[in-house]
Design an enzyme around this catalytic site. Structure first.
Site, mmCIF file in Angstrom:
data_model
loop_
_atom_site.group_PDB
_atom_site.id
_atom_site.type_symbol
_atom_site.label_atom_id
_atom_site.label_comp_id
_atom_site.label_asym_id
_atom_site.label_seq_id
_atom_site.Cartn_x
_atom_site.Cartn_y
_atom_site.Cartn_z
ATOM 1 N N LYS A 74 0.860 -1.187 0.000
ATOM 2 C CA LYS A 74 0.000 0.000 0.000
ATOM 3 C C LYS A 74 0.891 1.229 0.000
ATOM 4 O O LYS A 74 1.511 1.556 1.009
ATOM 5 C CB LYS A 74 -0.937 0.040 1.206
ATOM 6 C CG LYS A 74 -2.035 1.081 0.982
ATOM 7 C CD LYS A 74 -2.588 1.695 2.240
ATOM 8 C CE LYS A 74 -1.705 2.728 2.874
ATOM 9 N NZ LYS A 74 -1.555 3.981 2.107
ATOM 10 N N GLU A 76 11.218 1.678 9.343
ATOM 11 C CA GLU A 76 12.103 2.817 9.049
ATOM 12 C C GLU A 76 11.294 4.073 9.343
ATOM 13 O O GLU A 76 10.340 4.379 8.624
ATOM 14 C CB GLU A 76 12.552 2.805 7.587
ATOM 15 C CG GLU A 76 13.344 1.572 7.186
ATOM 16 C CD GLU A 76 14.686 1.485 7.874
ATOM 17 O OE1 GLU A 76 15.166 2.505 8.402
ATOM 18 O OE2 GLU A 76 15.251 0.382 7.910
ATOM 19 N N CYS A 126 14.070 11.489 4.816
ATOM 20 C CA CYS A 126 14.247 11.141 6.232
ATOM 21 C C CYS A 126 15.677 11.362 6.690
ATOM 22 O O CYS A 126 15.936 11.506 7.882
ATOM 23 C CB CYS A 126 13.851 9.695 6.462
ATOM 24 S SG CYS A 126 14.837 8.556 5.478
ATOM 25 N N GLU A 176 10.731 16.454 14.635
ATOM 26 C CA GLU A 176 10.967 16.355 13.198
ATOM 27 C C GLU A 176 10.015 17.281 12.454
ATOM 28 O O GLU A 176 8.798 17.204 12.641
ATOM 29 C CB GLU A 176 10.745 14.911 12.723
ATOM 30 C CG GLU A 176 10.997 14.742 11.238
ATOM 31 C CD GLU A 176 10.588 13.364 10.715
ATOM 32 O OE1 GLU A 176 9.469 12.920 11.005
ATOM 33 O OE2 GLU A 176 11.403 12.737 10.017
HETATM 34 P P1 NAD Z 1 3.010 8.429 7.439
HETATM 35 O O1 NAD Z 1 3.448 7.619 8.582
HETATM 36 O O2 NAD Z 1 1.943 9.435 7.646
HETATM 37 O O3 NAD Z 1 2.483 7.503 6.256
HETATM 38 C C1 NAD Z 1 3.277 6.460 5.740
HETATM 39 C C2 NAD Z 1 2.379 5.362 5.213
HETATM 40 O O4 NAD Z 1 1.680 4.785 6.305
HETATM 41 C C3 NAD Z 1 1.313 5.826 4.221
HETATM 42 O O5 NAD Z 1 1.183 4.846 3.225
HETATM 43 C C4 NAD Z 1 0.069 5.904 5.086
HETATM 44 O O6 NAD Z 1 -1.125 5.747 4.373
HETATM 45 C C5 NAD Z 1 0.291 4.744 6.029
HETATM 46 N N1 NAD Z 1 -0.410 4.836 7.301
HETATM 47 C C6 NAD Z 1 -0.712 5.949 8.016
HETATM 48 N N2 NAD Z 1 -1.347 5.614 9.159
HETATM 49 C C7 NAD Z 1 -1.454 4.268 9.165
HETATM 50 C C8 NAD Z 1 -2.005 3.317 10.092
HETATM 51 N N3 NAD Z 1 -2.565 3.710 11.232
HETATM 52 N N4 NAD Z 1 -1.917 1.999 9.783
HETATM 53 C C9 NAD Z 1 -1.332 1.600 8.634
HETATM 54 N N5 NAD Z 1 -0.805 2.444 7.722
HETATM 55 C C10 NAD Z 1 -0.858 3.765 7.994
HETATM 56 O O7 NAD Z 1 4.329 9.083 6.857
HETATM 57 P P2 NAD Z 1 4.471 10.082 5.632
HETATM 58 O O8 NAD Z 1 3.910 11.396 6.025
HETATM 59 O O9 NAD Z 1 3.970 9.432 4.393
HETATM 60 O O10 NAD Z 1 6.071 10.175 5.507
HETATM 61 C C11 NAD Z 1 6.830 11.052 6.256
HETATM 62 C C12 NAD Z 1 7.428 10.370 7.456
HETATM 63 O O11 NAD Z 1 8.100 9.191 7.057
HETATM 64 C C13 NAD Z 1 8.482 11.200 8.157
HETATM 65 O O12 NAD Z 1 8.351 11.041 9.545
HETATM 66 C C14 NAD Z 1 9.787 10.599 7.683
HETATM 67 O O13 NAD Z 1 10.885 10.800 8.532
HETATM 68 C C15 NAD Z 1 9.425 9.171 7.587
HETATM 69 N N6 NAD Z 1 10.314 8.467 6.666
HETATM 70 C C16 NAD Z 1 11.282 7.658 7.176
HETATM 71 C C17 NAD Z 1 12.160 7.004 6.311
HETATM 72 C C18 NAD Z 1 13.256 6.093 6.813
HETATM 73 O O14 NAD Z 1 13.868 5.397 5.995
HETATM 74 N N7 NAD Z 1 13.548 6.060 8.088
HETATM 75 C C19 NAD Z 1 12.040 7.197 4.942
HETATM 76 C C20 NAD Z 1 11.041 8.054 4.472
HETATM 77 C C21 NAD Z 1 10.176 8.686 5.344
HETATM 78 O O1 6OD Z 2 18.468 5.142 0.207
HETATM 79 C C1 6OD Z 2 17.749 4.342 0.800
HETATM 80 O O2 6OD Z 2 17.873 3.114 0.695
HETATM 81 C C2 6OD Z 2 16.690 4.839 1.676
HETATM 82 N N1 6OD Z 2 15.996 3.897 2.342
HETATM 83 C C3 6OD Z 2 16.448 6.154 1.788
HETATM 84 C C4 6OD Z 2 15.470 6.693 2.646
HETATM 85 C C5 6OD Z 2 15.203 7.988 2.609
HETATM 86 C C6 6OD Z 2 14.200 8.557 3.422
HETATM 87 O O3 6OD Z 2 13.460 9.415 3.073
#
Ligand code: NAD
Ligand code: 6OD
Length: 477
Positions: free
Chosen positions: A178, A254, A288, A381
């Site tokens: 998803k 992640e 991220c 964040e």
């Molecule tokens: P989000 O958590 O709002 O959404 C991510 C996904 O989770 C979406 O597909 C969303 O529909 C789904 N989701 C939301 N609530 C849910 C629930 N209760 N149950 C199941 N699925 C659910 O995050 P976002 O706004 O899309 O992305 C930004 C965040 O993601 C930031 O905090 C960023 O740091 C983090 N992020 C982390 C990494 C990493 O590799 N550590 C990479 C990219 C983004």
């Molecule tokens: O480069 C990657 O493999 C990775 N997971 C990047 C994540 C970025 C976060 O927004």
């Protein structure tokens, strides 16, 4: 291409559509079907049937061939993928064309190579009472977990989706994915490519929709799901974990970050400024790994801050925030920073371009100073183009400040003193430390965070370990 679910090898648009808006100018660009619970159920059933059927019987070699065909398929439709990623995210075309889409293809190739070349251990074991050795052989085989749910965010939509789908399929699992409701398009294109690559029906399924109370939650709480791989916000990770607890479903997470950069007085200042500009403002801070906290050693603090602010103010070709809601959240932090006593050296507001972009969700690249470590803007964040720069005196203080965070995803260290680099890097509480560089990736390395930034590691063997479990076989000879 219209966003569609892909379930059991069939494209469908079941469910009530919701509008998708371009973050670049606010116009509606698509209608996305919101998968009802029945569609999620159907996808999980199809994945289970694939595991029990043709997909479950594939050899590693066959799966590698499928993965390579998917990579070829992405490359064959490269321009479509780039256009779809740019339309959904508003990111500069160059970023999508040099990072997102090539990495998606590379993810499939990397896991085809990794899973094929993967050794397993064997131990000749002596049987008590028998003379000599080698009367029994212990060896390990790895088997897939089964049906894996993949939930991905909007910032690097195809890169992060394929970063999980590729190892999950390589290890022999069936996937129900998803993507973020904000970025459904490249995921739909991926389903088309997978369909054309001829994977058995049900090996890969895609459902669109929202998270809480919708498709995301239905999927991650589903009793038919054997593992959950999630990338997104830490609060969402907690919510998913609560649901996963009901069935003791394994999770790989992640999550968010509040990444620190440490700039020592012995750093190459030009390199440190350019590197921090990139690490703070690439994709308008919506990666991220982006730096939101910069700590600079006192002797070079003024020079660093004024160079960074000058270059941030000169940035022009940057993309928008993903949505009006996210822009408002970022702007609320800009206001909060000022209320908390920050000095704004660059940005801090909404740019005026004088063209269509003024209907979009842009915010200015922003550099601030002067906040205490306890300020919310320094602790939480933002996930936007903002960085706070603070001075430090000594190495230990720099480490204390960097580690004083609930998060621990990535950090950068700028120094020309190699001994210092080796001394400091392992003491930083983060899963990834870059020295004199940022986001220089090798797909074989462990990727992930500590503390609220995640559970487990992705990348190379680490992903294959998550997506399979070892079974020890002991054969008495
Ligand atoms: P989000 O958590 O709002 O959404 C991510 C996904 O989770 C979406 O597909 C969303 O529909 C789904 N989701 C939301 N609530 C849910 C629930 N209760 N149950 C199941 N699925 C659910 O995050 P976002 O706004 O899309 O992305 C930004 C965040 O993601 C930031 O905090 C960023 O740091 C983090 N992020 C982390 C990494 C990493 O590799 N550590 C990479 C990219 C983004
Ligand atoms: O480069 C990657 O493999 C990775 N997971 C990047 C994540 C970025 C976060 O927004």
């Amino acid at each position: 291409m219209k966003p569609a679910h892909y379930v059991n090898g069939v494209f469908t648009t079941a469910g009530t559509p919701f509008p998708l808006r371009s973050p670049a100018d606010g116009r509606q660009i698509a209608a996305v079907p919101e998968a009802p619970r029945e569609t999620v159920d159907e996808a999980v059933r199809a994945a289970r049937a694939a595991m029990d059927g043709a997909w479950g019987r594939t050899s590693t070699e066959e799966r590698c061939a499928y993965l390579r065909r998917i990579a070829d398929g992405i490359e064959a439709r490269f321009e479509e993928f780039v256009a779809a990623e740019v339309a959904d995210t508003g990111k500069p075309r160059d970023l999508a064309a040099t990072v997102d889409i090539p990495r998606a293809a590379a993810n499939f190739r990397a896991y085809a190579d990794l899973v094929y070349g993967r050794p397993e251990r064997a131990y000749p074991t002596s049987v008590p009472g028998w003379s000599g050795s080698g009367q029994a052989l212990n060896y390990t085989v790895r088997r897939p977990l089964g049906v894996v749910a993949v939930i991905s965010p909007w910032n690097l939509p195809l890169l992060l989706l394929t970063w999980k789908v590729a190892p999950a399929l390589a290890a022999g699992n069936a996937v129900v994915a998803k993507p973020s409701e904000e970025t459904p398009s490249t995921a739909t294109l991926l389903a088309e490519v997978i369909d054309a690559a001829g994977l058995p029906a049900g090996a890969f399924n895609l459902v669109h929709g929202h998270g809480a109370g919708a498709a995301g939650e239905h999927l991650t709480a589903h009793p038919g799901v054997d593992a959950i791989a999630f990338t997104g916000a830490s609060a969402t990770g907690s919510a998913i974990m609560r649901n996963a607890a009901a069935h003791v479903t394994p999770v790989s997470f992640e999550l968010g970050g509040k990444n620190a950069a440490l700039v020592f007085a012995d750093a190459d200042l030009e390199e440190a400024v350019e590197g921090t500009l990139r690490s703070s403002f690439t994709h308008s801070g919506q990666i991220c790994l982006c730096t939101e906290r910069v700590y600079v050693q006192r002797p070079v603090f003024d020079a660093f801050v004024s160079a960074l602010a000058e270059r941030a103010a000169a940035l022009r070709d940057y993309g928008p925030m993903i949505s009006a809601e996210h822009r408002d959240k970022v702007l609320s932090y800009y206001r909060l920073a000022v209320e908390e006593g920050a000095t704004v050296l660059a940005g801090g507001g909404v740019p005026e371009f004088g063209d269509d972009r003024d209907g979009g969700y842009h915010v200015e690249p922003t550099v601030i100073t002067g906040l205490p470590q306890s300020a919310r803007t320094v602790r939480e964040e933002v996930f936007g183009p903002i960085c706070h720069v603070a001075p430090f005196e000594e190495e230990d203080e720099a480490l204390r400040l960097a580690n004083d965070s609930p998060y621990g995803l990535a950090a950068t260290v700028w120094t020309t003193d190699l001994s210092r680099a080796h001394r400091v890097a392992p003491r930083i509480e983060a899963g990834i430390v870059w020295v004199n560089c940022w986001n220089l990736r090798d797909l074989r390395t462990p990727f992930g965070g500590v503390k609220a930034s995640g559970i487990g590691r992705e990348g190379g063997e680490y992903s294959l370990d998550f997506f399979s479990e070892p079974v020890n076989v002991c054969v008495k000879i």
